[in-house]
Design a protein around this motif. Structure first.
Motif, PDB file in Angstrom:
ATOM      1  N   HIS A   1      -7.052  12.071  -4.211  1.00  0.00           N
ATOM      2  CA  HIS A   1      -6.215  10.902  -4.460  1.00  0.00           C
ATOM      3  C   HIS A   1      -6.061  10.117  -3.165  1.00  0.00           C
ATOM      4  CE1 HIS A   1      -3.223  14.052  -3.244  1.00  0.00           C
ATOM      5  NE2 HIS A   1      -2.769  13.042  -2.509  1.00  0.00           N
TER       6      HIS A   1
ATOM      7  N   SER B   1     -12.554   5.085  -0.602  1.00  0.00           N
ATOM      8  CA  SER B   1     -11.701   3.921  -0.839  1.00  0.00           C
ATOM      9  C   SER B   1     -11.421   3.213   0.479  1.00  0.00           C
ATOM     10  CB  SER B   1     -10.390   4.348  -1.502  1.00  0.00           C
ATOM     11  OG  SER B   1     -10.641   5.030  -2.716  1.00  0.00           O
TER      12      SER B   1
ATOM     13  N   GLY C   1      -9.626  12.062 -10.367  1.00  0.00           N
ATOM     14  CA  GLY C   1      -8.602  12.306  -9.370  1.00  0.00           C
ATOM     15  C   GLY C   1      -7.635  13.365  -9.856  1.00  0.00           C
TER      16      GLY C   1
ATOM     17  N   VAL D   1     -10.175   1.010  -4.589  1.00  0.00           N
ATOM     18  CA  VAL D   1     -10.180   2.424  -4.948  1.00  0.00           C
ATOM     19  C   VAL D   1     -11.562   2.784  -5.480  1.00  0.00           C
ATOM     20  CG1 VAL D   1      -9.144   4.226  -6.365  1.00  0.00           C
ATOM     21  CG2 VAL D   1      -7.730   2.349  -5.488  1.00  0.00           C
TER      22      VAL D   1
ATOM     23  N   HIS E   1     -11.665  10.535  -3.458  1.00  0.00           N
ATOM     24  CA  HIS E   1     -11.204   9.154  -3.287  1.00  0.00           C
ATOM     25  C   HIS E   1     -11.417   8.668  -1.844  1.00  0.00           C
ATOM     26  CE1 HIS E   1      -9.483   9.723  -7.186  1.00  0.00           C
ATOM     27  NE2 HIS E   1      -8.643   8.714  -7.135  1.00  0.00           N
TER      28      HIS E   1
ATOM     29  N   ALA F   1     -13.816   6.171  -6.748  1.00  0.00           N
ATOM     30  CA  ALA F   1     -13.767   7.589  -7.102  1.00  0.00           C
ATOM     31  C   ALA F   1     -15.020   7.964  -7.877  1.00  0.00           C
ATOM     32  CB  ALA F   1     -12.532   7.889  -7.938  1.00  0.00           C
TER      33      ALA F   1
ATOM     34  N   PRO G   1      -6.995   7.943   2.101  1.00  0.00           N
ATOM     35  CA  PRO G   1      -7.886   8.318   0.988  1.00  0.00           C
ATOM     36  C   PRO G   1      -8.392   9.745   1.197  1.00  0.00           C
ATOM     37  CG  PRO G   1      -8.493   6.181   1.945  1.00  0.00           C
ATOM     38  CD  PRO G   1      -7.551   6.850   2.901  1.00  0.00           C
TER      39      PRO G   1
END
Length: 788
Positions: free
Chosen positions: A610, A582, A604, A598, A579, A600, A575
């Protein structure tokens, strides 16, 4: 040096949120640069309205350095000329070219080409420029603008050359907007720019009558400013008599001789006799019959306390219709805002507020669908008996009157819908008995005041509506409530629903189903500098979801990903960027026991933001390649992309979002039998302490069961060890006023460049006791103060 100010104040890593300045992953050098910038601003930029506001005129938005700093929308009638104006302030230490920009909304004015507002300078745009120049003796005045600022409330927008809205103010003449600005001669002043122009908390009345266009709005230091209107009784069938109670919030006596009480913004009706002194935390009481003389309107009006110099309104209130024999006041004494009181307490400490059985309990104000038809407001009966709500209505925020025969049983609900037919189709528990509508108007997606009222006399159902319950919500009150799928829920129905900490976003994580995202095709349009050796997961906006059974294969052959099922963890997956939080999710997968959670906080991308995993076995010449994934929406953005490095192939899709979001007509998902104390207005002073200078931390704390203890908990970064300091509301050890609900504690002085992180913890008097923290427990943010 000036360049540092401009750069640092616009840093994306800095969040001026409410009373605290919070840093998100900023380095020590960034913090030092920001501190330096603020130190320079302290020297270069004048203070806002009142000394206790402790605000500087810094930027209120990352969109522009310009702020709308003052608005005179309802000037006092002194001549036949028009005294309206809008003031702008350039917060940057260099000029700003505003040629082609314009003011819009209820007025319209376009700045001439080449117009530059100088560094750290004011510019006034007036309805009658010549009158403003002559009246105030200033030259920095432009205009005239077209149309007028409405007295009952209106909109002012600042737009750039491309006509994009940079700043917007929707002011009102109703509470909680300052009553002194509605015809009593004061202007609206942006006292706390860090809240932003769109937030009522940012605005106050000007220091003096007629405002201060084009110049700094100097702070008032007169002792009389410590006096507030504290309680009043306005609906008095004989033998009761109207009264107004004043309260001295300060620690020293205040002489109010020659001050005035009035219900007319243009006329000072009653002069307070010479020799009238209010002691520390003391009261002064005035009755209508033998004192102030004028009759207060039981149907609602304004009351003003004017300084003996007649240069400013010390305090002003605008109240709605009142219930006979029920007084309204501040609780505790001197606190912000008025409520109906459970008992009349003329000349003594105010009683606890009147407790309505019916409360605004849930608000779906910004549906993830983007459709207003999915919006609603839920009412809850926390009392022990049924309540007949016939002819009750919302008098602010939305427009709706309850049909005759509307009854809420004890522990029951009524949902007020924007579109009843739409809600009944989506929620199986709703029916024509517990759901009414369709309401008029629209719930704001940023902030809104909702007021539920009832007729004072049931025999006169269309007049004199008295307030039953009110909430002024904001889009920062609950996670995922601003278009992220959650409704705004009151966690404890006993708690004060006017306070943000008593609300939370609804939990929607168990409602959605697993969705397949899949794409098959040749690898023929990629970037040859980046071979297809990485698999990326990208959530396309702030949100959370689960992903599982990630797959990339050729011609239905074996999955090339080394760990696409996450059954034993997320080994091999990295991650990154926004992100990075995650993590492995145990307990649920796609027909399995685990998946990848996930998380965020923002969009992303194909750069740093990402989740990725390396794999082998695929070349850019491959054909009939399939990317496949299973995913389940939890909150926020439903749009997700699975791709190969180099853009050789991607699979994009929308996760299934359930239709029955929120909990209308049901117990709130965030419900607790006893919430901990609500902590609000947490701040520290001085903002930038010198080396070894003590720092005062204050916070307003409230709980229906009473407050047992409040603790300031701090650490010296990067150490993790915490030091606890007892906070007090005794008027001692830094606490300004005893018993006002504001607690104070001291952080001892630290050497230059020391960074102290802190939070406030409070415990109630219930058994068993409940505790709360600000920032909330488990929150990554902390209050921060840098020394020297």
């Amino acid at each position: 040096m000036l360049r540092i100010i401009g750069d640092v104040l616009m840093m994306a890593a800095v969040d001026m949120n409410g009373d605290s300045i919070e840093f998100h992953g900023s380095s020590t050098s960034q913090l030092m640069r920001f501190g330096l910038a603020l130190a320079l601003l302290t020297i270069l930029i004048p203070r806002a309205t009142a000394a206790e506001d402790r605000r500087q005129y810094g930027p209120s938005s990352t969109m522009t350095p310009m702020i709308i700093s003052e608005i005179m929308y309802h000037p006092r009638a002194i001549t036949t000329n028009d005294g309206e104006f809008v003031e702008l302030f350039n917060t940057e230490p260099f000029g700003c070219d505003v040629g082609g920009w314009r003011l819009s909304g209820d007025i319209d004015y376009t700045f001439a080409t080449g117009t530059v507002i100088k560094a750290l300078s004011y510019t006034v745009v007036a309805k009658d420029p010549q009158f403003i120049r002559q009246t105030y003796g200033i030259t920095n005045v432009m205009g005239p603008y077209s149309n007028s600022l409405p007295n009952a409330g209106g909109t002012v927008r600042l737009r750039n050359r491309q006509d994009a809205v940079l700043q917007e103010v929707e002011y009102s003449d109703s509470y909680p907007w300052p009553a002194a600005a509605d015809g009593a001669g004061h202007s609206l002043v942006l006292a706390k720019p860090d809240y932003g122009e769109g937030d009522i908390r940012a605005w106050s009345a000007s220091a003096t009558i007629y405002g201060n266009p084009g110049t700094n709005n100097a702070a008032l230091t007169n002792a009389q400013t410590k006096v507030v209107i504290n309680e009043f009784l306005a609906h008095t069938d004989p033998p009761l008599v109207d009264y107004i109670e004043l309260f001295n919030t300060g620690a020293t006596s205040v002489d109010i001789s020659g001050c005035y009480l009035s219900d007319d913004p243009a006329t000072n009706k009653y002069r307070i006799p010479n020799g009238t002194v209010i002691g520390p935390r003391g009261f002064a009481l005035f009755y209508q019959t033998n004192s102030f003389g004028f009759l207060m309107d039981p149907g609602g009006e304004s009351v003003y306390l004017v300084a003996s110099s007649q240069s400013h309104v010390i305090d002003a209130i605008k109240y709605p219709a009142q219930i006979n024999a029920v007084s309204s006041g501040r609780y505790p004494d001197g606190a912000p805002g008025f409520q109906m009181l459970s008992a009349k307490t003329a000349g003594t400490s105010n009683s606890v507020p009147y407790r309505s059985d019916i409360v605004i309990n849930e608000i779906m104000y910004s549906p993830i669908s983007g459709s207003d038809d999915d919006a609603y407001v839920e009412l809850y009966n926390r009392g022990t008996g049924s309540v007949d709500m016939s002819y009750w209505r919302f008098t602010d925020g939305i427009d709706f009157m309850m049909p005759p025969g509307t009854v809420i049983p004890s522990n029951g609900y009524v949902v007020v819908a924007k579109n009843v037919t739409n809600l009944l189709a989506k929620y199986g528990n709703l029916n024509t008995t517990n759901t009414v509508g369709d309401y008029g108007g629209k719930l704001s997606g940023s902030a809104e005041r909702l007021v539920l009222s009832k007729p004072d006399d049931p025999a006169l159902p269309y007049q004199d509506f008295v307030t039953v319950d009110e909430v002024t919500y904001s889009d920062d009150w609950g996670q995922w409530t601003d278009g992220g799928g959650s409704s705004l829920e009151l966690t404890d129905p006993r708690a004060d629903n006017r306070l943000a900490m008593n609300w939370a976003g609804s939990d929607e994580t168990a409602k959605s189903s697993w969705t397949t995202i899949e794409q098959t095709g040749p690898l023929d349009w990629g970037n040859t500098d980046y071979p297809p050796i990485e698999y990326h997961v990208i959530l396309m906006g702030a949100g959370e979801c689960l992903v599982d059974n990630l797959d990339v294969h050729i011609n239905s052959q074996a999955n090339l990903l080394p760990n696409g099922t996450f059954e034993s963890g997320i080994t091999g997956w990295l991650p990154m960027g926004n992100h990075r939080r995650s993590a492995w999710w145990q307990g649920e997968g796609d027909a399995s026991a685990a998946s990848l959670h996930v998380v965020a906080p923002g969009d992303g991308d194909t750069g740093a933001n990402h989740i990725e995993s390396d794999f082998t076995g695929l070349t850019s010449s491959a054909t009939n390649v399939t990317i496949k994934a299973r995913c389940r929406w939890l909150a926020g953005c439903p749009y997700i992309v699975f791709r190969l490095l180099g853009n050789w192939l991607d699979a994009a899709g929308t996760m299934d979002v359930p239709q029955n979001l929120g909990t209308p007509g049901l117990r709130n998902s965030s419900y607790v039998a006893n919430a901990g104390p609500a902590i609000a207005e947490m701040t520290h002073f001085p903002v930038l302490p010198g080396a070894n200078s003590n720092v005062l931390v204050t916070a307003r704390v409230h709980d229906p069961d009473g407050t047992a203890a409040v603790t300031l908990r701090y650490r010296v970064d990067p150490d993790t060890g915490l030091t606890d300091v007892d906070m007090n509301d005794s008027g001692l050890s830094g606490d300004a006023v005893a018993g006002d609900g504001v607690y104070a504690g001291l952080i001892p002085g630290k050497p230059t460049d020391a960074l102290v992180a802190f939070r406030v913890v409070a415990t109630d008097r219930a058994s068993p006791a409940a505790a709360s923290e600000s920032p909330p427990a488990g929150h990554a943010r902390e209050g921060l103060v840098m020394f020297g």
